[in-house]
Motif scaffolding. Structure first.
Motif, PDB file in Angstrom:
ATOM      1  N   ASP A  45       1.198  -1.591  -0.343  1.00  0.00           N
ATOM      2  CA  ASP A  45       0.175   0.399   0.358  1.00  0.00           C
ATOM      3  C   ASP A  45       0.807   1.328  -0.268  1.00  0.00           C
ATOM      4  OD1 ASP A  45      -2.253  -1.470   0.352  1.00  0.00           O
ATOM      5  OD2 ASP A  45      -1.966  -1.740   2.519  1.00  0.00           O
ATOM      6  N   GLU A  46       1.757   1.327   0.059  1.00  0.00           N
ATOM      7  CA  GLU A  46       2.741   2.994  -0.623  1.00  0.00           C
ATOM      8  C   GLU A  46       3.469   2.443  -1.530  1.00  0.00           C
ATOM      9  OE1 GLU A  46       5.989   3.385   2.535  1.00  0.00           O
ATOM     10  OE2 GLU A  46       4.687   2.398   3.802  1.00  0.00           O
ATOM     11  N   LYS A  47       3.859   3.733  -2.410  1.00  0.00           N
ATOM     12  CA  LYS A  47       4.880   3.605  -3.810  1.00  0.00           C
ATOM     13  C   LYS A  47       6.313   3.549  -3.569  1.00  0.00           C
ATOM     14  CE  LYS A  47       5.556   8.318  -3.831  1.00  0.00           C
ATOM     15  NZ  LYS A  47       6.142   9.699  -4.569  1.00  0.00           N
ATOM     16  N   ALA A  48       6.661   2.708  -4.712  1.00  0.00           N
ATOM     17  CA  ALA A  48       7.906   2.314  -4.595  1.00  0.00           C
ATOM     18  C   ALA A  48       9.249   3.148  -4.300  1.00  0.00           C
ATOM     19  CB  ALA A  48       8.540   1.446  -5.917  1.00  0.00           C
ATOM     20  N   SER A  49      10.215   3.289  -3.685  1.00  0.00           N
ATOM     21  CA  SER A  49      10.553   4.420  -3.849  1.00  0.00           C
ATOM     22  C   SER A  49      12.841   3.282  -3.464  1.00  0.00           C
ATOM     23  CB  SER A  49      11.093   4.512  -1.651  1.00  0.00           C
ATOM     24  OG  SER A  49       9.926   5.347  -1.420  1.00  0.00           O
ATOM     25  N   LYS A  50      13.042   4.220  -4.178  1.00  0.00           N
ATOM     26  CA  LYS A  50      14.565   3.801  -5.101  1.00  0.00           C
ATOM     27  C   LYS A  50      15.734   3.965  -3.816  1.00  0.00           C
ATOM     28  CE  LYS A  50      16.149   5.934  -8.765  1.00  0.00           C
ATOM     29  NZ  LYS A  50      16.822   7.082  -9.651  1.00  0.00           N
ATOM     30  N   VAL A  51      15.719   2.707  -3.633  1.00  0.00           N
ATOM     31  CA  VAL A  51      17.031   2.659  -2.436  1.00  0.00           C
ATOM     32  C   VAL A  51      18.458   2.763  -2.749  1.00  0.00           C
ATOM     33  CG1 VAL A  51      15.237   1.773  -0.864  1.00  0.00           C
ATOM     34  CG2 VAL A  51      16.445   0.287  -2.215  1.00  0.00           C
ATOM     35  N   ASN A  98      23.966  -4.188   8.532  1.00  0.00           N
ATOM     36  CA  ASN A  98      23.812  -5.524   8.902  1.00  0.00           C
ATOM     37  C   ASN A  98      22.633  -4.986  10.274  1.00  0.00           C
ATOM     38  OD1 ASN A  98      23.652  -8.046   9.539  1.00  0.00           O
ATOM     39  ND2 ASN A  98      25.422  -7.808  10.498  1.00  0.00           N
ATOM     40  N   GLY A  99      21.822  -4.092   9.474  1.00  0.00           N
ATOM     41  CA  GLY A  99      20.680  -3.600  10.267  1.00  0.00           C
ATOM     42  C   GLY A  99      20.793  -2.860  11.789  1.00  0.00           C
ATOM     43  N   LYS A 100      21.954  -1.863  11.563  1.00  0.00           N
ATOM     44  CA  LYS A 100      22.963  -0.653  12.586  1.00  0.00           C
ATOM     45  C   LYS A 100      21.862   0.878  12.131  1.00  0.00           C
ATOM     46  CE  LYS A 100      27.506  -1.389  14.433  1.00  0.00           C
ATOM     47  NZ  LYS A 100      27.996  -2.636  13.866  1.00  0.00           N
ATOM     48  N   ASN A 101      21.530   1.053  10.575  1.00  0.00           N
ATOM     49  CA  ASN A 101      21.249   2.233  10.421  1.00  0.00           C
ATOM     50  C   ASN A 101      19.834   1.813   9.393  1.00  0.00           C
ATOM     51  OD1 ASN A 101      24.083   3.369  11.620  1.00  0.00           O
ATOM     52  ND2 ASN A 101      24.490   2.654   9.249  1.00  0.00           N
ATOM     53  N   ALA A 102      18.486   2.629  10.226  1.00  0.00           N
ATOM     54  CA  ALA A 102      17.499   2.351   9.025  1.00  0.00           C
ATOM     55  C   ALA A 102      17.832   3.085   7.850  1.00  0.00           C
ATOM     56  CB  ALA A 102      16.838   2.324  10.249  1.00  0.00           C
ATOM     57  N   VAL A 103      17.505   2.372   6.597  1.00  0.00           N
ATOM     58  CA  VAL A 103      17.070   2.930   5.204  1.00  0.00           C
ATOM     59  C   VAL A 103      15.490   3.374   5.583  1.00  0.00           C
ATOM     60  CG1 VAL A 103      17.515   2.813   3.040  1.00  0.00           C
ATOM     61  CG2 VAL A 103      19.061   1.814   4.167  1.00  0.00           C
ATOM     62  N   LYS A 104      15.641   5.338   4.863  1.00  0.00           N
ATOM     63  CA  LYS A 104      13.839   5.626   5.052  1.00  0.00           C
ATOM     64  C   LYS A 104      14.111   6.092   3.593  1.00  0.00           C
ATOM     65  CE  LYS A 104      12.347   9.358   8.241  1.00  0.00           C
ATOM     66  NZ  LYS A 104      13.265   9.709   9.287  1.00  0.00           N
ATOM     67  N   LEU A 105      12.585   5.422   3.815  1.00  0.00           N
ATOM     68  CA  LEU A 105      11.629   5.385   2.760  1.00  0.00           C
ATOM     69  C   LEU A 105      11.212   6.781   2.361  1.00  0.00           C
ATOM     70  CD1 LEU A 105      10.482   2.026   2.246  1.00  0.00           C
ATOM     71  CD2 LEU A 105      12.554   2.463   1.071  1.00  0.00           C
ATOM     72  N   GLU A 106      10.938   7.060   1.080  1.00  0.00           N
ATOM     73  CA  GLU A 106       9.839   8.140   0.604  1.00  0.00           C
ATOM     74  C   GLU A 106       8.736   8.836   1.977  1.00  0.00           C
ATOM     75  OE1 GLU A 106       8.992   8.901  -3.688  1.00  0.00           O
ATOM     76  OE2 GLU A 106      10.803   8.057  -4.138  1.00  0.00           O
ATOM     77  N   SER A 107       7.918   7.582   1.949  1.00  0.00           N
ATOM     78  CA  SER A 107       6.940   7.669   2.660  1.00  0.00           C
ATOM     79  C   SER A 107       7.362   8.197   4.712  1.00  0.00           C
ATOM     80  CB  SER A 107       6.173   6.688   2.879  1.00  0.00           C
ATOM     81  OG  SER A 107       7.239   5.119   2.950  1.00  0.00           O
ATOM     82  N   GLY A 108       8.456   8.230   4.543  1.00  0.00           N
ATOM     83  CA  GLY A 108       8.683   7.906   5.835  1.00  0.00           C
ATOM     84  C   GLY A 108       9.362   6.175   6.436  1.00  0.00           C
ATOM     85  N   THR A 109       8.462   5.078   6.134  1.00  0.00           N
ATOM     86  CA  THR A 109       8.757   4.285   6.877  1.00  0.00           C
ATOM     87  C   THR A 109      10.138   3.955   6.172  1.00  0.00           C
ATOM     88  OG1 THR A 109       6.200   3.000   5.162  1.00  0.00           O
ATOM     89  CG2 THR A 109       8.188   2.352   6.002  1.00  0.00           C
ATOM     90  N   GLU A 110      10.617   3.119   7.148  1.00  0.00           N
ATOM     91  CA  GLU A 110      12.315   2.870   7.522  1.00  0.00           C
ATOM     92  C   GLU A 110      12.402   1.228   6.960  1.00  0.00           C
ATOM     93  OE1 GLU A 110      13.847   4.545  11.445  1.00  0.00           O
ATOM     94  OE2 GLU A 110      13.573   6.141  10.348  1.00  0.00           O
ATOM     95  N   ARG A 111      13.892   1.090   6.620  1.00  0.00           N
ATOM     96  CA  ARG A 111      13.603  -0.639   6.316  1.00  0.00           C
ATOM     97  C   ARG A 111      15.218  -0.903   6.923  1.00  0.00           C
ATOM     98  NH1 ARG A 111       9.495  -1.878   6.518  1.00  0.00           N
ATOM     99  NH2 ARG A 111       7.738  -2.247   4.787  1.00  0.00           N
TER     100      ARG A 111
END
Ligand code: MN
Length: 422
Positions: free
Chosen positions: A314-320, A374-387
Motif C-alpha cells: 500500500d505504498e509507492k516504490a522508493s529508490k534505495v 547489517n541492520g545498524k542504520n535504518a534506510v528511510k523510504l520516501e513515505s517515511g517508512t524505515e527498513r
C-alpha cells in the motif's frame, strides 16, 4: 534531452519516451497470453513482436530455420543455432520495424504479429542448466569483509587475483512477478549464541546482472578472454535473494547454501550482447597485474545504470540504490575464462551472475546488508517508512538501462513480492 545521432534509426511502432525497448534493443523473451501458447517474441515500445507468426508468414524463409523454432517454451534451441543466426534474426526484425520498411507495416498479418505487452505473461526465458554466482564488485566484497571479518583486511588475499564465485542452485531461479516466500532455516541466536530455527529475520536482495551462455564447450576445454564474448548470448537483471542470518551461520567453511538457494529472480527479456556493444566502457585498472589467462586485449565492461526499489504494501516504490555495472572489478570475459580454465564444460543456457554490484557511494550499495550496514542504520523510504531488511508484503523492483548519444536500451524490470514464511 540528448541529441539524436545523425544515423538514428526510427520505427513505425510507437515507442514511448524513455522506453527500454527501443528499435536498438530488440531483446528475446518467452511469453504467452490468454489465447496463445508459450512462444518467442521480441519487445518494442509497449508491443511484443510474435516471432512465430513472422516465421509462419515467411519473413525468415531465406534463413532456413528449423520448423517451429519460435514456438518453444524456452530460448535454448534458438540460442543453440548460434550467434550468426540469432544476430541475423534480430537484424531482420529491426529492418522490418524501420519507418521506411512497409513489408510488415502494411502486411495483413500485422495485427497478429504485434501484440500488447500488457496482455502477455512473461515466462522464464531459458531453461537454466547450471547457475554460478560471482563476487566481482570490489566495493561489495570490501563492505562484506569489513562487516563480517576484519575492517583492516576486508578483501581476502585471493580476491584481486581471481574472480571468486560459487555454484548456485538453478531450480529456484524464477521470472519477474513470481512471489518469493520468506525462507525458514537455522540461524545463530545473537543473545544465547545457540542455533535456533524459524523464518529468516534478515531477508535481503542483491542487485546483479547475469549473462546467459550461448555456446557449449567440451569437457576439458577452456575459453580464453579473447573468445569469451562468442560464448555470451545476452544479459538479464538478477535479484539474488539472500537470507543474511541463515548465510552468516552456515557459510563456513564451504560458502553459500540455504541462505541463497530458496530463490533468485530474473527479468524476462534477454538483452543481447550485440545490443549492449555500443555501451562498452574501459574496464577498471587491475592492480596487482593478473595472471596471463585473465588478461584482456579489449574492454568487456558496460555502462549500465542499475536501480533498486522497495515498495511496501500500500505504498509507492522508493529508490534505495543507484549503481552501475561498469563498477565491476572483474569483467564477464574474465569470469568465463576463469570458470573454464580448469576444463569445466559449459552448456547453452547456463547462467552466470555478477555478484552484488555496489559502487563507492553509500547510496550505490546493492544490498540492504550494506545499505543498513547489517541492520545498524535504518534506510528511510520516501513515505517515511524505515527498513533494515525486507519485510513481508514488500515488493523489490530492479531496473537497468544504458543511454548514450540519444540511444537508450534497457532491461525492463525484475519485480517480486515477499510473502510470509510457510
Ligand atoms: Mn549474489
Amino acid at each position: 534531452m540528448s541529441d539524436s545521432p545523425s544515423n538514428a534509426l526510427t520505427t513505425w511502432v510507437e515507442v514511448p519516451k524513455n522506453s527500454d525497448f527501443t528499435i536498438y534493443n530488440l531483446p528475446f523473451g518467452v511469453f504467452k497470453n490468454k489465447k496463445l501458447s508459450p512462444r518467442i517474441g521480441t519487445a518494442i515500445g509497449d508491443k511484443i513482436v510474435d516471432l512465430s507468426i513472422l516465421d509462419q508468414e515467411g519473413f525468415f524463409s531465406d534463413m532456413f530455420l528449423p520448423e517451429g523454432i519460435f514456438l518453444k517454451e524456452s530460448l535454448n534451441d534458438l540460442i543453440e543455432l548460434g550467434k550468426v543466426t540469432t544476430k541475423k534474426i534480430r537484424e531482420r526484425v529491426q529492418d522490418l520495424l524501420l519507418t521506411e520498411n512497409e513489408k510488415l507495416r502494411d502486411h495483413s498479418a500485422r495485427g497478429k504479429v504485434m501484440l500488447n505487452r500488457k496482455e502477455a505473461t512473461m515466462l522464464m526465458p531459458v531453461k537454466i542448466g547450471d547457475y554460478t554466482d560471482f563476487y566481482s564488485s570490489m566495493e561489495h566484497a570490501t563492505n562484506v569483509g569489513k562487516m563480517f571479518r576484519d575492517p583492516e583486511n576486508a578483501l581476502l588475499p585471493n580476491w584481486k587475483h581471481l574472480p571468486v564465485g560459487y555454484h548456485g542452485r538453478a531450480s529456484s531461479i524464477i521470472p519477474s512477478g513470481v512471489p518469493v516466500i520468506r525462507p525458514k532455516g537455522q540461524t545463530k541466536d545473537p543473545e544465547s549464541g545457540s542455533p535456533v530455527f524459524g523464518p529468516s529475520k534478515k531477508l535481503d536482495f542483491e542487485l546483479e546482472l547475469a549473462f546467459i551462455t550461448g555456446k557449449s564447450t567440451k569437457l576439458g576445454d577452456s575459453v580464453s578472454t579473447a573468445d569469451a564474448e562468442d560464448y555470451i548470448f545476452g544479459f538479464v537483471l538478477f535479484n539474488d535473494w539472500s537470507a543474511r542470518d541463515i548465510q552468516a551461520w552456515e557459510y563456513v567453511p564451504l560458502g553459500p547454501f540455504l541462505g541463497k538457494s530458496f530463490a533468485s529472480s530474473i527479468s524476462p527479456w534477454v538483452v543481447t550482447l550485440e545490443a549492449l556493444e555500443q555501451f562498452k566502457v574501459e574496464s577498471p585498472m587491475q592492480e596487482p597485474e593478473v595472471l596471463d589467462y585473465l588478461k584482456c586485449e579489449k574492454s568487456h565492461s558496460f555502462d549500465i545504470q542499475l536501480e533498486a526499489y522497495i515498495q511496501p504494501e500500500d505504498e509507492k516504490a522508493s529508490k534505495v540504490c543507484t549503481s552501475n555495472f561498469k563498477n565491476m572489478y572483474w569483467n564477464v570475459a574474465q569470469q568465463l575464462a576463469h570458470h573454464t580454465v580448469n576444463g569445466c564444460n559449459i552448456n547453452v543456457g547456463d547462467m552466470m551472475a555478477s555478484g552484488t554490484i555496489s559502487g563507492q557511494e553509500p547510496d550505490s550499495f546493492g544490498s540492504m546488508l550494506e545499505l543498513s550496514w547489517n541492520g545498524k542504520n535504518a534506510v528511510k523510504l520516501e513515505s517515511g517508512t524505515e527498513r533494515k531488511f525486507i519485510e513481508d508484503g514488500d515488493t523489490v523492483i530492479m531496473k537497468g538501462f544504458a543511454e548514450k548519444d540519444g540511444v537508450r536500451i534497457g532491461f525492463g524490470e525484475v519485480k517480486a513480492k515477499v510473502l510470509p514464511a510457510k
